[in-house]
Design a protein around this motif. Structure first.
Motif, mmCIF file in Angstrom:
data_model
loop_
_atom_site.group_PDB
_atom_site.id
_atom_site.type_symbol
_atom_site.label_atom_id
_atom_site.label_comp_id
_atom_site.label_asym_id
_atom_site.label_seq_id
_atom_site.Cartn_x
_atom_site.Cartn_y
_atom_site.Cartn_z
ATOM 1 N N TYR A 2 0.840 -1.207 0.000
ATOM 2 C CA TYR A 2 0.000 0.000 0.000
ATOM 3 C C TYR A 2 0.871 1.252 0.000
ATOM 4 C CZ TYR A 2 -3.096 3.678 1.620
ATOM 5 O OH TYR A 2 -3.787 4.855 1.724
ATOM 6 N N ARG A 3 0.485 2.222 -0.864
ATOM 7 C CA ARG A 3 1.183 3.499 -0.926
ATOM 8 C C ARG A 3 0.184 4.619 -0.658
ATOM 9 N NH1 ARG A 3 5.030 3.933 -6.100
ATOM 10 N NH2 ARG A 3 5.685 5.725 -4.837
ATOM 11 N N PRO A 4 0.398 5.426 0.380
ATOM 12 C CA PRO A 4 -0.557 6.491 0.708
ATOM 13 C C PRO A 4 -0.742 7.480 -0.438
ATOM 14 C CG PRO A 4 1.030 6.165 2.487
ATOM 15 C CD PRO A 4 1.534 5.376 1.311
ATOM 16 N N LYS A 5 -1.982 7.953 -0.571
ATOM 17 C CA LYS A 5 -2.298 8.950 -1.594
ATOM 18 C C LYS A 5 -2.340 10.360 -1.009
ATOM 19 C CE LYS A 5 -5.144 5.599 -4.099
ATOM 20 N NZ LYS A 5 -6.507 5.277 -4.598
ATOM 21 N N SER A 6 -2.042 10.466 0.276
ATOM 22 C CA SER A 6 -2.074 11.771 0.934
ATOM 23 C C SER A 6 -0.981 11.827 1.986
ATOM 24 C CB SER A 6 -3.442 12.018 1.575
ATOM 25 O OG SER A 6 -3.705 11.020 2.553
ATOM 26 N N THR A 7 -0.711 13.040 2.468
ATOM 27 C CA THR A 7 0.284 13.227 3.527
ATOM 28 C C THR A 7 -0.368 13.906 4.727
ATOM 29 O OG1 THR A 7 0.963 15.424 2.783
ATOM 30 C CG2 THR A 7 2.070 13.511 1.771
ATOM 31 N N VAL A 8 0.275 13.784 5.857
ATOM 32 C CA VAL A 8 -0.228 14.432 7.062
ATOM 33 C C VAL A 8 -0.262 15.947 6.877
ATOM 34 C CG1 VAL A 8 0.202 14.830 9.519
ATOM 35 C CG2 VAL A 8 0.562 12.559 8.556
ATOM 36 N N GLU A 9 0.738 16.492 6.201
ATOM 37 C CA GLU A 9 0.801 17.934 5.980
ATOM 38 C C GLU A 9 -0.382 18.409 5.136
ATOM 39 O OE1 GLU A 9 2.193 21.816 6.308
ATOM 40 O OE2 GLU A 9 2.575 19.990 7.458
ATOM 41 N N GLN A 10 -0.769 17.612 4.145
ATOM 42 C CA GLN A 10 -1.930 17.981 3.331
ATOM 43 C C GLN A 10 -3.201 18.047 4.180
ATOM 44 O OE1 GLN A 10 -1.819 14.934 0.337
ATOM 45 N NE2 GLN A 10 -0.527 16.123 -1.066
ATOM 46 N N TRP A 11 -3.358 17.098 5.076
ATOM 47 C CA TRP A 11 -4.535 17.108 5.942
ATOM 48 C C TRP A 11 -4.512 18.287 6.900
ATOM 49 C CZ3 TRP A 11 -8.512 14.666 4.400
ATOM 50 C CH2 TRP A 11 -8.412 13.454 3.716
ATOM 51 N N ARG A 12 -3.344 18.649 7.379
ATOM 52 C CA ARG A 12 -3.240 19.814 8.261
ATOM 53 C C ARG A 12 -3.591 21.100 7.513
ATOM 54 N NH1 ARG A 12 2.300 17.839 11.296
ATOM 55 N NH2 ARG A 12 1.293 16.865 13.106
ATOM 56 N N ILE A 13 -3.171 21.199 6.273
ATOM 57 C CA ILE A 13 -3.501 22.378 5.463
ATOM 58 C C ILE A 13 -5.001 22.422 5.187
ATOM 59 C CG2 ILE A 13 -3.242 23.394 3.162
ATOM 60 C CD1 ILE A 13 -0.304 22.487 3.256
ATOM 61 N N PHE A 14 -5.573 21.288 4.854
ATOM 62 C CA PHE A 14 -7.015 21.190 4.618
ATOM 63 C C PHE A 14 -7.786 21.663 5.853
ATOM 64 C CE2 PHE A 14 -10.622 18.102 5.274
ATOM 65 C CZ PHE A 14 -11.535 18.757 4.471
ATOM 66 N N GLN A 15 -7.392 21.205 7.029
ATOM 67 C CA GLN A 15 -8.052 21.620 8.261
ATOM 68 C C GLN A 15 -7.889 23.119 8.504
ATOM 69 O OE1 GLN A 15 -6.389 19.133 11.342
ATOM 70 N NE2 GLN A 15 -6.896 17.245 10.237
ATOM 71 N N ALA A 16 -6.714 23.652 8.226
ATOM 72 C CA ALA A 16 -6.463 25.079 8.450
ATOM 73 C C ALA A 16 -7.335 25.929 7.537
ATOM 74 C CB ALA A 16 -4.984 25.392 8.225
#
Length: 314
Positions: A2-16
């Motif tokens: 499995y290879r992630p399609k997203s990063t933690v940083e992307q989710w943090r930006i989305f939340q911000a």
């Protein structure tokens, strides 16, 4: 694989972007360019194949799918933060696990109170609470296989602190033949069955004149048998007092008012001083046991000195 399609940083930006109400506001708070935030969220949506935000004017609004992902992503980023904080805690020497062994016959309400106070301050430290018989406690001490041991006796060569005195009284079920006596003597106990809370691996302490003995490994089993009218037993007053008050058990009125007393000893099996988590729990234990009677037991076992240093002050 499995290879992630997203990063933690992307989710943090989305939340911000959601929390700030738009890309421009989020960029100012994160000290990033607005274009980098646009690119991060666009790449996140492209990788997932799901629209998360839609822009109307200068504000960004969540899509129905985005609301679901927002809730789940907050759990993700919170978990990452907790992992990073835990790494810092462990790097500072805070123990990840504390192993606590308690002898089966000892009451432990003060210990429970100490653990309740420790829980919100544990900083991720896990507790392994194990019940053992006297021989099991000795084996744990010999192998240095626990951080704290509560036992009825002290052990030579290791730190031992007397915490409290426990009074043991004889009890039976209200329907047991012994319950009919206004006064019970040693003679009445001669032929009665005694339940001994022990593991049977050594010469167990019981009523000196009792001819019949059952060795019971767990307190719960002892109480269950007693309530069914099987035998009598010497048990901690703190443990059986509620059952006596409710009529489930009856205290035997001994002719000579004979009582047994045992000390609760706190044993630190390992030669090195306790770490910060163990020291915190130790101070809480000493605080709560301070409300219980403590009886001096002699210089050898009452000494709380380490080979180098002393027990932490409460």
């Amino acid at each position: 694989m499995y290879r992630p399609k997203s990063t933690v940083e992307q989710w943090r930006i989305f939340q911000a972007v959601v929390d700030c109400g738009g890309y421009a506001q989020a960029a100012e708070q994160l000290c990033k360019s607005q274009s980098s935030l646009n690119h991060a969220v666009a790449k996140l949506q492209q990788g997932l194949g799901v629209p998360l935000l839609e822009v109307r004017g200068r504000k960004a609004y969540l899509t129905p799918e985005g609301e679901v992902f927002l809730r789940r992503s907050r759990k993700l980023t919170q978990g990452i933060e907790e992992l990073e904080l835990l790494a810092g805690v462990l790097a500072s020497g805070w123990e990840p696990i504390l192993r606590v062994v308690v002898e089966a016959s000892l009451p432990r309400q003060p210990l429970y109170q100490a653990l309740a106070d420790f829980s919100p301050r544990s900083r991720g430290c896990r507790i392994h609470l194990v019940e053992a018989q006297p021989s099991g406690c000795q084996a744990v001490v010999n192998k240095q296989a626990a951080d704290l041991v509560f036992a009825c006796r002290a052990f030579s060569g290791v730190t031992s602190l007397p915490l409290a005195t426990t009074v043991y009284i004889p009890v039976c079920a209200p329907e047991h033949p012994l319950a009919r006596f206004d006064e019970v003597t040693a003679h009445e106990l001669d032929s009665e069955l005694e339940l001994i809370l022990a593991d049977g691996s050594e010469q167990e302490e019981g009523w000196e004149r009792a001819e019949q003995r059952w060795i019971i490994n767990h307190l719960h089993d002892t109480l269950s048998l007693l309530r069914r009218g099987v035998g009598f037993a010497w048990l901690p007053l703190e443990v059986v007092a509620p059952m006596i008050d409710s009529g489930l058990l009856q205290r035997l009125p001994m002719a000579n008012q004979a009582l047994r007393k045992r000390f609760t000893h706190l044993i630190l099996p390992r030669p090195m001083p306790p770490g910060p988590a163990a020291s915190l729990l130790l101070s809480l234990i000493r605080h709560h046991y301070g409300d219980h009677e403590t009886t001096p037991i002699g210089e050898n076992t009452a000494s709380s000195n380490y080979r180098e240093g002393t027990l932490p002050a409460p």
